[in-house]
Design a protein around this motif. Structure first.
Motif, PDB file in Angstrom:
ATOM      1  N   ASP A   1      -2.697  10.708   2.183  1.00 42.35           N
ATOM      2  CA  ASP A   1      -3.268  10.367   0.881  1.00 42.35           C
ATOM      3  C   ASP A   1      -2.698   9.059   0.354  1.00 42.35           C
ATOM      4  O   ASP A   1      -3.403   8.271  -0.286  1.00 42.35           O
ATOM      5  CB  ASP A   1      -3.009  11.494  -0.127  1.00 42.35           C
ATOM      6  N   LEU A   2      -1.409   8.835   0.603  1.00 43.60           N
ATOM      7  CA  LEU A   2      -0.804   7.561   0.210  1.00 43.60           C
ATOM      8  C   LEU A   2      -1.506   6.405   0.911  1.00 43.60           C
ATOM      9  O   LEU A   2      -1.826   5.375   0.298  1.00 43.60           O
ATOM     10  CB  LEU A   2       0.687   7.574   0.568  1.00 43.60           C
ATOM     11  N   ASP A   3      -1.787   6.587   2.198  1.00 47.71           N
ATOM     12  CA  ASP A   3      -2.487   5.568   2.967  1.00 47.71           C
ATOM     13  C   ASP A   3      -3.909   5.374   2.450  1.00 47.71           C
ATOM     14  O   ASP A   3      -4.388   4.248   2.317  1.00 47.71           O
ATOM     15  CB  ASP A   3      -2.501   5.964   4.442  1.00 47.71           C
TER      16      ASP A   3
ATOM     17  N   ALA B   1       5.560  -4.151  -2.254  1.00 44.48           N
ATOM     18  CA  ALA B   1       6.101  -2.792  -2.256  1.00 44.48           C
ATOM     19  C   ALA B   1       5.164  -1.831  -1.538  1.00 44.48           C
ATOM     20  O   ALA B   1       5.611  -0.935  -0.808  1.00 44.48           O
ATOM     21  CB  ALA B   1       6.331  -2.327  -3.698  1.00 44.48           C
ATOM     22  N   ILE B   2       3.868  -2.009  -1.710  1.00 41.94           N
ATOM     23  CA  ILE B   2       2.898  -1.141  -1.035  1.00 41.94           C
ATOM     24  C   ILE B   2       2.972  -1.330   0.470  1.00 41.94           C
ATOM     25  O   ILE B   2       2.955  -0.363   1.235  1.00 41.94           O
ATOM     26  CB  ILE B   2       1.481  -1.439  -1.554  1.00 41.94           C
TER      27      ILE B   2
ATOM     28  N   PHE C   1       6.182   5.331   5.082  1.00 45.09           N
ATOM     29  CA  PHE C   1       5.807   6.686   4.697  1.00 45.09           C
ATOM     30  C   PHE C   1       4.418   7.155   5.110  1.00 45.09           C
ATOM     31  O   PHE C   1       4.101   8.327   4.909  1.00 45.09           O
ATOM     32  CB  PHE C   1       5.918   6.830   3.166  1.00 45.09           C
ATOM     33  N   LYS C   2       3.567   6.307   5.650  1.00 40.92           N
ATOM     34  CA  LYS C   2       2.185   6.744   5.843  1.00 40.92           C
ATOM     35  C   LYS C   2       2.051   7.876   6.877  1.00 40.92           C
ATOM     36  O   LYS C   2       1.046   8.591   6.878  1.00 40.92           O
ATOM     37  CB  LYS C   2       1.287   5.569   6.226  1.00 40.92           C
ATOM     38  N   ALA C   3       3.053   8.047   7.726  1.00 40.20           N
ATOM     39  CA  ALA C   3       3.010   9.143   8.702  1.00 40.20           C
ATOM     40  C   ALA C   3       3.764  10.375   8.224  1.00 40.20           C
ATOM     41  O   ALA C   3       3.820  11.385   8.937  1.00 40.20           O
ATOM     42  CB  ALA C   3       3.584   8.669  10.040  1.00 40.20           C
TER      43      ALA C   3
ATOM     44  N   GLU D   1       9.735   4.868  -7.537  1.00 42.48           N
ATOM     45  CA  GLU D   1      10.495   5.255  -6.354  1.00 42.48           C
ATOM     46  C   GLU D   1       9.632   6.155  -5.479  1.00 42.48           C
ATOM     47  O   GLU D   1       8.980   7.074  -5.968  1.00 42.48           O
ATOM     48  CB  GLU D   1      11.781   5.982  -6.724  1.00 42.48           C
ATOM     49  N   MET D   2       9.625   5.872  -4.183  1.00 45.62           N
ATOM     50  CA  MET D   2       8.972   6.723  -3.198  1.00 45.62           C
ATOM     51  C   MET D   2      10.031   7.136  -2.192  1.00 45.62           C
ATOM     52  O   MET D   2      10.844   6.302  -1.768  1.00 45.62           O
ATOM     53  CB  MET D   2       7.829   5.980  -2.494  1.00 45.62           C
TER      54      MET D   2
END
Length: 386
Positions: A135-137, A207-208, A215-217, A231-232
């Motif tokens: 979902d982030l991706d 940042a993206i 984190f995309k995986a 913060e992620m």
């Protein structure tokens, strides 16, 4: 400080925790990584004052300590050591000694007190929620490509993340635009995201890009969004970024309603057509193509004063009275790539109005601003073929 660590583990830590170190920094400490050793773990942190990365992993710590060393130099050393070897890091006065086998290398250090940190400047938490990496991706990958187009305006060189109304209820919405192309992605509003700061947050493109690499995986990513920082994080890695300050444009007023005419493009056919005409959509024509309905699809023409011109037909279904319209070949290609479907619908009202892009079964919404066109290039080339 004194510790031993597997070379492969340190490679991974530097890739994650050292990813925010500045390159060719005017201030040397911004090009350093901070190494913190304690309780059988090594933590690697980098910070360029706008973006901070941190990662930790197992290490055999003999003497705890905290030190900074040049990020690029340490990464080069570790990358060039044999895969599978072990190495030791030992603080010797003002230098860090790296040993592996019969190799011994010395790196300078700088005071830890001079190392920047974004942790202390994080204002009160406004929203905390979890997203899957997928979902982030979905929210950030393609919208950030649009946001990256305009580097001159800070409030557009970002992705605007905010809660809004979706087709099936409350949604978490990501939007990016450069004034000529707009893309909006949505997912159902996660629990906790309802308390996002008023007006949403604007995530910087840099940042993206870092977040997607990290984190995309991931199965799940924790997001903590404050009024000036975001913060992620996952279990052993975190990314902190400043947010873009200011107000995002009222993008909703430029998203048009369905028009009386439509062109439903066969994406594969259109992509091939654009690739064929790309050489002609350049120079004084501003990478412009002219489009008009024709038998069996959409006629597309491009011409250059120096390179000649070209005409081809992309597979399409035409609905209503479609006027001749002009588009940027770059923006149309980006819009086609933003959808997963094989068919993308462009809804038109008149040649000067924004064009709505949608696809059946997708929440993605796109907007293309048309370009002025004489309206004769497609007609002339079509007549030549008759």
């Amino acid at each position: 400080m004194k510790l031993k660590i597997a070379r492969n583990d340190l490679v991974e830590l530097l890739a994650r925790g050292g990813s925010s170190a500045a390159r060719n920094a005017a201030i040397p400490i911004l090009g350093h990584v901070r190494l913190t050793a304690s309780a059988d773990r090594l933590e690697v942190t980098s910070c360029n004052t706008d973006l901070q990365s941190r990662a930790s992993g197992p290490a055999a710590v003999e003497v705890a300590g905290d030190v900074t060393v040049p990020a690029a130099a340490l990464k080069t050393i570790v990358d060039r050591l044999p895969a599978g070897c072990d190495l030791s890091l030992t603080l010797d006065g003002a230098d860090m000694i790296v040993k592996s086998g019969r190799s011994r290398l010395r790196l300078p250090t700088l005071p830890v007190d001079a190392f920047p940190s974004l942790d202390a400047t994080m204002q009160f938490e406004s929203a905390t929620f979890d997203l899957s990496g997928a979902d982030l991706d979905l929210l950030l990958a393609k919208t950030s490509a649009i946001g990256a187009l305009d580097k001159t305006r800070t409030n557009l060189h970002c992705v605007y993340l905010h809660p809004s109304k979706g087709a099936d209820g409350p949604a978490l919405t990501a939007v990016a635009t450069n004034g000529h192309i707009l893309l909006r992605e949505q997912i159902p509003l996660p629990e906790g995201a309802v308390s996002l700061p008023a007006g949403g947050v604007m995530l910087p493109i840099e940042a993206i890009e870092a977040a997607l690499r990290l984190f995309k995986a991931a199965p799940s990513v924790r997001l903590v969004l404050g009024t000036n920082r975001a913060e992620m994080s996952i279990e052993s890695t975190s990314l902190v970024t400043k947010l873009v300050d200011g107000d995002y444009p009222d993008y909703q007023r430029v998203i048009p309603k369905e028009g009386p005419a439509s062109v439903t493009l066969d994406r594969a056919s259109t992509v091939a057509t654009l690739a064929l005409l790309d050489a002609f959509a350049s120079g004084d024509q501003g990478r412009k193509i002219e489009c008009a309905p024709t038998d069996g699809g959409l006629g597309i023409a491009a011409g250059s004063a120096t390179d000649g011109d070209g005409y081809a037909v992309a597979g399409a279904e035409i609905g209503g009275e479609v006027p001749v319209f002009g588009l940027s070949i770059l923006y149309l290609r980006m819009m086609l790539g933003a959808f997963r479907s094989d068919w993308i619908r462009l809804s038109l009202s008149d040649p000067g109005a924004p064009i709505l892009a949608t696809a059946s079964g997708e929440t993605t919404v796109g907007v293309l601003m048309p370009m002025r066109t004489a309206g004769t290039l497609v007609k002339d080339r079509r007549n030549e073929q008759a």
